[in-house]
Scaffold this motif. Structure first.
Motif, PDB file in Angstrom:
ATOM      1  N   ASN B 210       0.831  -1.210   0.000  1.00  0.00           N
ATOM      2  CA  ASN B 210       0.000   0.000   0.000  1.00  0.00           C
ATOM      3  C   ASN B 210       0.857   1.248   0.000  1.00  0.00           C
ATOM      4  OD1 ASN B 210      -2.016  -2.008   1.806  1.00  0.00           O
ATOM      5  ND2 ASN B 210      -2.985  -0.804   0.208  1.00  0.00           N
ATOM      6  N   GLU B 211       1.630   1.403  -1.093  1.00  0.00           N
ATOM      7  CA  GLU B 211       2.566   2.524  -1.094  1.00  0.00           C
ATOM      8  C   GLU B 211       2.490   3.407  -2.339  1.00  0.00           C
ATOM      9  OE1 GLU B 211       6.590   1.080  -1.025  1.00  0.00           O
ATOM     10  OE2 GLU B 211       6.132  -0.584  -2.370  1.00  0.00           O
ATOM     11  N   ARG B 233      -1.746   3.496  -1.728  1.00  0.00           N
ATOM     12  CA  ARG B 233      -1.565   3.935  -0.335  1.00  0.00           C
ATOM     13  C   ARG B 233      -2.890   4.468   0.226  1.00  0.00           C
ATOM     14  NH1 ARG B 233      -2.190   9.380  -0.098  1.00  0.00           N
ATOM     15  NH2 ARG B 233      -1.357  10.659  -1.775  1.00  0.00           N
ATOM     16  N   PRO B 234      -3.013   4.558   1.560  1.00  0.00           N
ATOM     17  CA  PRO B 234      -4.192   5.207   2.131  1.00  0.00           C
ATOM     18  C   PRO B 234      -4.361   6.606   1.533  1.00  0.00           C
ATOM     19  CG  PRO B 234      -2.957   4.096   3.855  1.00  0.00           C
ATOM     20  CD  PRO B 234      -2.120   3.996   2.611  1.00  0.00           C
ATOM     21  N   ARG B 235      -5.607   6.951   1.241  1.00  0.00           N
ATOM     22  CA  ARG B 235      -5.965   8.211   0.575  1.00  0.00           C
ATOM     23  C   ARG B 235      -5.334   8.369  -0.809  1.00  0.00           C
ATOM     24  NH1 ARG B 235      -6.824  12.518   5.386  1.00  0.00           N
ATOM     25  NH2 ARG B 235      -8.367  11.288   6.483  1.00  0.00           N
ATOM     26  N   ILE B 255     -11.223  -0.105   0.445  1.00  0.00           N
ATOM     27  CA  ILE B 255     -11.471   1.215  -0.150  1.00  0.00           C
ATOM     28  C   ILE B 255     -11.957   2.172   0.933  1.00  0.00           C
ATOM     29  CG2 ILE B 255     -12.942   2.512  -1.756  1.00  0.00           C
ATOM     30  CD1 ILE B 255     -12.878   0.082  -3.604  1.00  0.00           C
ATOM     31  N   VAL B 256     -12.828   1.675   1.814  1.00  0.00           N
ATOM     32  CA  VAL B 256     -13.374   2.511   2.889  1.00  0.00           C
ATOM     33  C   VAL B 256     -12.310   2.735   3.968  1.00  0.00           C
ATOM     34  CG1 VAL B 256     -15.200   2.739   4.607  1.00  0.00           C
ATOM     35  CG2 VAL B 256     -15.675   1.590   2.435  1.00  0.00           C
ATOM     36  N   VAL B 257     -11.717   1.644   4.446  1.00  0.00           N
ATOM     37  CA  VAL B 257     -10.770   1.749   5.564  1.00  0.00           C
ATOM     38  C   VAL B 257      -9.577   2.618   5.167  1.00  0.00           C
ATOM     39  CG1 VAL B 257      -9.199   0.433   7.033  1.00  0.00           C
ATOM     40  CG2 VAL B 257     -11.519  -0.409   6.625  1.00  0.00           C
ATOM     41  N   ASN B 258      -9.081   2.432   3.956  1.00  0.00           N
ATOM     42  CA  ASN B 258      -7.931   3.238   3.509  1.00  0.00           C
ATOM     43  C   ASN B 258      -8.343   4.543   2.828  1.00  0.00           C
ATOM     44  OD1 ASN B 258      -6.131   1.333   4.491  1.00  0.00           O
ATOM     45  ND2 ASN B 258      -6.103   0.171   2.570  1.00  0.00           N
ATOM     46  N   GLU B 259      -9.623   4.828   2.806  1.00  0.00           N
ATOM     47  CA  GLU B 259     -10.147   6.077   2.227  1.00  0.00           C
ATOM     48  C   GLU B 259      -9.576   6.359   0.835  1.00  0.00           C
ATOM     49  OE1 GLU B 259     -11.463   8.563   6.130  1.00  0.00           O
ATOM     50  OE2 GLU B 259      -9.401   8.856   5.511  1.00  0.00           O
ATOM     51  N   VAL B 260      -9.649   5.313   0.020  1.00  0.00           N
ATOM     52  CA  VAL B 260      -9.115   5.379  -1.339  1.00  0.00           C
ATOM     53  C   VAL B 260     -10.138   6.047  -2.268  1.00  0.00           C
ATOM     54  CG1 VAL B 260      -8.464   3.917  -3.317  1.00  0.00           C
ATOM     55  CG2 VAL B 260      -7.639   3.370  -1.009  1.00  0.00           C
ATOM     56  N   THR B 261      -9.648   6.739  -3.293  1.00  0.00           N
ATOM     57  CA  THR B 261     -10.496   7.272  -4.351  1.00  0.00           C
ATOM     58  C   THR B 261     -10.398   6.346  -5.565  1.00  0.00           C
ATOM     59  OG1 THR B 261     -10.169   9.542  -3.632  1.00  0.00           O
ATOM     60  CG2 THR B 261     -10.855   9.240  -5.916  1.00  0.00           C
ATOM     61  N   VAL B 262     -11.537   5.885  -6.058  1.00  0.00           N
ATOM     62  CA  VAL B 262     -11.561   5.069  -7.279  1.00  0.00           C
ATOM     63  C   VAL B 262     -12.208   5.890  -8.381  1.00  0.00           C
ATOM     64  CG1 VAL B 262     -12.385   2.938  -8.357  1.00  0.00           C
ATOM     65  CG2 VAL B 262     -11.762   2.945  -5.936  1.00  0.00           C
ATOM     66  N   LEU B 263     -11.486   6.095  -9.471  1.00  0.00           N
ATOM     67  CA  LEU B 263     -12.007   6.888 -10.584  1.00  0.00           C
ATOM     68  C   LEU B 263     -12.256   5.998 -11.776  1.00  0.00           C
ATOM     69  CD1 LEU B 263      -9.532   9.929 -10.624  1.00  0.00           C
ATOM     70  CD2 LEU B 263     -11.892   9.934  -9.824  1.00  0.00           C
TER      71      LEU B 263
END
Lengths: 318, 318
Positions: B210-211, B233-235, B255-263
């Protein structure tokens, strides 16, 4: 001390040794604790957590070399190392070595006492009572949405799921100038929003027309994201708040074809929450359907899974 | 005229009537057409399309009241109504009544002639030859990524999937100052990127830490998104380019826990692509592994599914 412990998917009341605060931590005497959907998911196996459950609380700092001693506080639940690459790059809430109160690697707040890092604590102003303060954590998570997405005037916004979190999210969004619809299936929580003049809808009433600029999934169910994909407009945004156990069967083609943005959203800023509570912007009191003593924690958890209940508060100490 | 038609999941060469341009359309004599992953997915049932396949092409405008007559052109594949709520709000490529050349409700370009709206056509400058121009559509889709995400200096970026689209995406990202790794399993395409001095990796070599600030999924496989979730990585941001048939089993909790953006990302601007081709910024020529006549379209499609092939070009007319 008494505590509600989860083991092998069951919650039980146990007598356990009180926590011993580590360096930088304070011991807090819990006053009230709130039961949240994540607690119920943990009981169903989410995250594999075992130990003292609970992360929503208000308490009084009992000891610790801190000017917080004797103060009424709430506390951020992510306990971080302060030294890893994420902590030092402004992403401390994602610390690689973090523990999370009552969720991951750290005892929770369904207990007479809890130890947390002093820097996680926020003193509560007198204008916020205990039954308001206990909502600080989920309300912070709700406010995170309007930090992640610029909610503009006349934007068409849907919140799906009107459970504990959805009710807070709908109220937070109602503080903006957006055109809001809260979508749920529980007549009790929909009526609560009706009284607050939030437009509501049930799923069967919906036209699935891909017309919302922003859809927030608070369903806590694997059905939430697929429904959000049918509501959001092309190039619109879905905020995903749902964490639930296990995998979902999902065709994510619509995300690509409609060029949708999906934003994962977890925790938020406690100051946003406390500020709104102090201004009485958000009505949390009407969400409390039951108050039960800590010793009835397992029964309270069982009740919290039923649609007739919204927020159940565990009364612990003063 | 001759055309490659897909029916019940099979591609076959057929003699069909040439298209009759409707109001606002021009008739184009196809010169070259390119086979793309979406064509192969359509053959596997994606989108339920039947009819003349193909959407990547370069041709010569044969007739139509237009100053494009006799000109060499490429054409945007979304054919839009210009009147619906999406068209009039700047989202024309998502037109509610759109047809898409060779993908949805409109005959494709694996044929001697194709009719498309005149406003979809872009004239090709002389400095771009046919074998470059035929890449305009997928290259536009690759450039869309750097329109959606601000790729900043030293950002850590991974492209997963080094097939036809992944090779273009990696080259587009290599025009920025990011720190790029292209991740694939095909030694042939990885070697092609090595020669362009793009750092490459195979999946087993990866540390799933996650980097990465940005991960672009070009795998065309249901395995892409779960891998992307382990790399980002997170966010951080995942750009999702994969459209494939059917549902995936996916746990989207990270996706939720790491507050990822999926486009989600689909089509892009042809001008970006033509401009890069004119400047010889992107090497598309080395991706062509085979040229075959239109009459061998079905064989070409079968070959295109094999790992030894990258881009197969159908030669149609001049």
């Amino acid at each position: 001390m008494q505590a509600v412990v989860v083991e092998s998917g069951r919650a039980m009341v146990r007598e356990v040794a009180p926590p011993v605060p580590q360096s930088g931590e304070v011991l807090i005497k819990v006053r009230l604790a709130g039961i949240c959907g994540t607690d119920l998911e943990i009981l169903r196996g989410y995250g594999g957590f075992e130990g003292i459950l609970g992360h929503e609380f208000v308490g009084t700092v009992a000891e610790g070399k801190t000017d917080l001693a004797g103060k009424r506080v709430v506390a951020e639940i992510n306990c971080v190392c302060g030294r890893c690459d994420l902590c030092t790059s402004g992403l401390a809430s994602h610390c690689r070595r973090r523990t999370v109160v009552g969720i991951n690697g750290r005892p929770g707040v369904f207990a007479e006492y809890v130890a947390v890092p002093a820097r996680n604590c926020l003193e509560i102003p007198e204008s916020i009572n205990d039954e308001e303060a206990v909502f600080a954590e989920p309300l912070a998570a709700a406010f995170q949405i309007i930090r992640q997405v610029k909610v503009e005037r006349r934007m068409k916004v849907a919140v799906i799921g009107t459970g504990r979190l959805g009710l807070l999210v709908a109220q937070v969004l109602a503080t903006t100038d957006c055109r809001l619809t809260a979508i749920g299936r529980n007549p009790k929580t929909l009526a609560l929003l009706d009284r607050k003049r939030v437009r509501t809808s049930t799923v069967p009433e919906l036209k699935l027309l891909n017309e919302y600029d922003l859809v927030v999934d608070c369903t806590g169910s694997p059905e939430g994201l697929p429904l959000a994909m049918k509501l959001v407009r092309p190039r619109g945004t879905i905020v995903l708040k749902t964490t639930c156990r296990g995998a979902g069967e999902i065709d994510w083609t619509p995300i690509v074809v409609n060029e949708v943005t999906v934003l994962g959203s977890r925790c938020g800023s406690f100051s946003d929450a406390l500020s709104a509570l102090a201004k009485k912007q958000i009505d949390v009191g009407s969400m409390i359907t039951r108050r039960m003593p800590l010793s009835e924690g397992p029964e309270a958890l069982a009740l919290a899974a039923k649609p007739d209940e919204i927020k159940i508060i565990l009364t612990v100490g003063k």
